[in-house]
Write a protein that holds these residues in place. Structure first.
Motif: not given
Length: 782
Positions: A200-207, A251-264
């Motif tokens: 579930x952490x692949x489909x959400x982001x805190x902002x 998100x409706x689709x899983x990301x390849x890693x949790x958003x924010x896993x390593x900031x770019x």
């Protein structure tokens, strides 16, 4: 002239009638009911292909050429060449341009009947009113991501300005009850989530959104968010909903890693929202089948098209995915054709586990203008691939002896050329291909982790004499599946997990009486035979202005591949990025040799060294003054010492330099200079020779570089002289072999018309600071 043409046509028709070579003609002005002659050509490539397939076995035993007359062929259905379209061995079926005419295959469907907007969707900017136009989707089109005005892609409306908050990766051995899953996650070595329960952490982001960029859109499922969850990969995924009370996006689709896993260093953005329509951009409403466009001129261009397809041509044999034997389509040639106007691909609900390394692309996926899937002895020559939302060329699964040469690949949305074999196992059938003398630039224009040439699970290929520039990440990448993925047999949602052919591996190891080793490093060596990206040769290529967008990575990169890869005689220069190094052997890589390369003018290390890999006879000139070679390690790396670092020239034109630097120590198995055979190297610092002398003296005290010297190598000149050494250079006494600069890059027979279309400088200026000031930081991931 007319007499000559008549004689030519008589020869062609005579040979057709006498059982010799045959010729057919196709023209946008033709008719598929015609016989396919010069005077009465077919209208479509599809018809020519079908006519050939219906020839008798005897009639097929000849060379057949289908000449495409100039003009645009609108392709509304992928042209598929199957087994019945193969040419018999000893013959070739060629689809090529007629003389100097220019045939263009396009899936672009014209957008017509534009109307100036008089009513406006909710959220339309005030500035757009009066300048905004609308049109219906062309008939048969239900969704698309890119639009074109002739040979130019129109930008889709987007807006930066909000922040995705970091998610701290925690060691997977930590109990879930000890983790605040709003701020951290249990991480795999790939940076994906480790446990299935945490997906579930692949489909959400805190902002944070002080500018209130994010909104409660009525059509939120049509809005996409773009972001780099890690610095080396880009995701563009549809929104599902936004919780403004808790500042969480879903998100409706899983990301390849949790958003924010390593900031770019890149910023997230919202795409396809009417609120951010700006001059020169468009948005779409799938519900209403409407396009909204704010043209740069007063009215929309007359040549606007949207793509109907992701693939224009697919060459597809009989693929027995679970079995050991595929039957390829053979002996086809495509020459002098322009491929253009295809759509961007998007990830699907079940994409996890099917991504090739870091989800940079998807396994066995139909997302290239020209795709081979089960093919042998085919040629792509003198073609142009331009203005697409996706990749140019793919070689999937069984592909052998495919030659891709003398082509121009420019302004494509994703990969330039991708070779994608079967996942780890005993089925090793993507190999012996040739990628040579191609001009590749401005790839990854939509999906910004696209590479010039990318090789996954494909071996014994030759990649040579290509000119690659202005790419967002790699120039050339060789890779496979890394050991942390192979260790998790239970997992089917990490990168490449579903591609692994465990039944084959277990059967083969049982047959060879392999007893599973106790250490991770030794188990990896037992699995190396199933990593097929081995014994590739990458040579005589010129690459510059790579790593232009995302961070991490390198220009020529080898990672998680097999052994025996050789990267030699390449010229890589003017790299201004925030990344690791110009050349790199990355995680879980051994048996690679970097030799005879020239690396010049880079803000990053010349070479990143990990593991047991060799660095021989290279010229490293004016790289980052903080590190010419970065010595690094990766998690769980075990000691694998003995790398050769010999007969290299390290030349700094300034007055200070650090040649060797230990970077991130992610494990104690790091291979440092004392663990390598470093010798017979030349070190020089032009404006302060004592700096180079100091380094050599310090190393000598530790019994390192005992036969190396701090001395001027005596270059006759830099780039303009091919970095040639004076015949009396002290490098030759140490055994250095001169590098033939004239043999690097495009060959003289590269098509002159395509060379005229090159854009060596696109106006984006780079700051080649080379880390001379302390304020300029190095990229260190761990």
């Amino acid at each position: 002239m007319k007499l000559l043409l008549c004689i030519l046509m008589a020869v062609v028709l005579f040979s057709c009638g006498s059982g010799g070579d045959k010729a057919y003609f196709v023209s946008p002005n033709g008719d598929d009911s015609n016989p396919g002659t010069f005077e009465q050509p077919f209208k479509s490539v599809e018809q020519a292909k079908n006519v050939i397939s219906k020839l008798s076995t005897r009639e097929k035993k000849c060379n057949i050429t289908v000449f495409l007359r100039g003009g645009t062929y609108q392709v509304d259905k992928t042209i598929v060449f199957g087994l019945d379209n193969s040419a018999p061995d000893g013959f070739v079926y060629s689809f090529e341009k007629w003389k100097d005419e220019q045939p263009v295959l396009s899936s672009g469907i014209p957008v017509v009947e534009w109307k100036r907007c008089t009513t406006f969707p909710n959220g339309t900017p005030e500035a757009a009113k009066g300048k905004m136009w609308e049109a219906d989707f062309p008939e048969g089109i239900s969704k698309f991501y890119v639009m074109f005005a002739g040979n130019r892609r129109i930008d889709r409306a987007r807006k930066e300005g909000f922040e995705i908050l970091p998610m701290k990766p925690i060691d997977f051995n930590v109990k879930s009850s000890q983790i605040d899953k709003n701020k951290a996650y249990k991480a795999s070595k790939s940076m994906n989530v480790y446990d299935d329960e945490d997906r579930f952490q692949l489909k959400q982001f805190h902002f944070k959104d002080p500018q209130k960029i994010l909104k409660n859109w009525d059509n939120i499922e049509e809005i996409e968010v773009g972001f780099a969850p890690v610095p080396w990969a880009m995701n563009i995924l549809p929104l599902e909903k936004i919780d403004f009370k808790n500042n969480v996006g879903f998100l409706s689709i899983e990301a390849n890693a949790p958003p924010g896993a390593k900031l770019s260093h890149t910023q997230p953005w919202i795409e396809n929202a009417i609120d951010y329509l700006a001059e020169g951009t468009f948005v779409t409403s799938d519900k209403n089948k409407k396009i909204y466009y704010w043209p740069k001129g007063t009215i929309p261009e007359g040549n606007l098209v949207v793509p109907a397809l992701k693939e224009l041509i697919k060459v597809e044999g009989e693929v027995d995915y679970e079995g050991s034997t595929d039957i390829p389509v053979k002996n086809l040639k495509f020459s002098g054709i322009t491929f253009t106007h295809t759509d961007r691909y998007s990830w699907k609900d079940d994409h996890k586990g099917w991504g090739i390394q870091h989800d940079w692309d998807k396994f066995d996926n139909g997302n290239a203008m020209l795709r081979f899937r089960g093919a042998k002895k085919c040629v792509v020559e003198g073609c142009r691939f331009t203005n697409s939302g996706n990749s140019a060329i793919r070689l999937d699964l069984y592909c052998q002896d495919i030659r891709i040469e003398n082509n121009l690949i420019d302004y494509v949305g994703h990969m330039g050329i991708l070779l994608c074999g079967y996942g780890p196992g005993t089925k090793d059938v993507n190999k012996h291909n040739y990628i040579g003398n191609n001009l590749i630039h401005h790839v990854g224009q939509v999906i910004t982790h696209g590479a010039g040439v990318f090789v996954w699970q494909s071996g014994e290929n030759t990649i040579e004499h290509n000119l690659i520039h202005h790419v967002p990440r790699k120039g050339v990448g060789l890779c496979g599946v890394r050991m942390p993925i192979l260790e998790k047999k239970w997992c089917d949602f990490d990168e490449g997990s579903k591609t692994i052919r465990w039944a084959e591996i277990e059967k083969d190891q049982k047959k060879r009486n392999i007893v599973e080793a106790t250490s991770l490093g030794e188990r990896w060596k037992q699995l190396l035979p199933y990593l097929h990206a081995r014994n590739n040769i990458v040579q005589n290529n010129e690459v510059y202005r790579a790593l232009e967008y995302l961070a991490d990575g390198s220009v020529l990169n080898v990672s998680g591949a097999g052994e025996g890869n050789i990267v030699r005689n390449n010229y890589v220069h003017h790299i201004a990025s925030h990344a690791s190094g110009v050349l790199r052997t990355d995680d879980w890589q051994r048996g690679t040799t970097f030799e005879n390369n020239i690396i010049y003018m880079a803000n990053i290390s010349g070479i990143v060294h990990k593991g047991y890999n060799h660095i021989l006879n290279n010229k490293l000139i004016d790289c980052s003054v903080k590190e010419y070679i970065r010595f690094a390690s990766y998690p769980d790396e075990e000691a694998d010492y003995g790398s050769l670092i010999q007969k290299n020239i390290f030349y700094e034109s300034g007055k200070k330099v650090n040649y060797y630097r230990e970077s991130y120590r992610a494990s104690e198995g790091i291979s440092l200079p004392p663990n390598c055979k470093t010798n017979q190297n030349i070190f020089w610092c032009k404006e302060k020779s004592s700096d180079a002398e100091k380094h050599v003296s310090q190393w000598n005290k530790s019994d390192i570089e005992t036969e190396s010297v701090a001395v001027d190598p005596k270059f006759l000149g830099m780039e303009q002289e091919g970095f040639r050494l004076d015949p009396n250079s002290p490098a030759f006494a140490l055994g250095f072999n001169e590098i033939d600069f004239k043999e690097i890059g495009l060959k003289k027979n590269y098509p002159a018309d395509y060379l005229k279309l090159d854009v060596p400088d696109d106006g984006r200026k780079a700051n080649f600071h080379r880390n001379k000031k302390d304020a300029e930081s190095l990229y260190d991931f761990w």
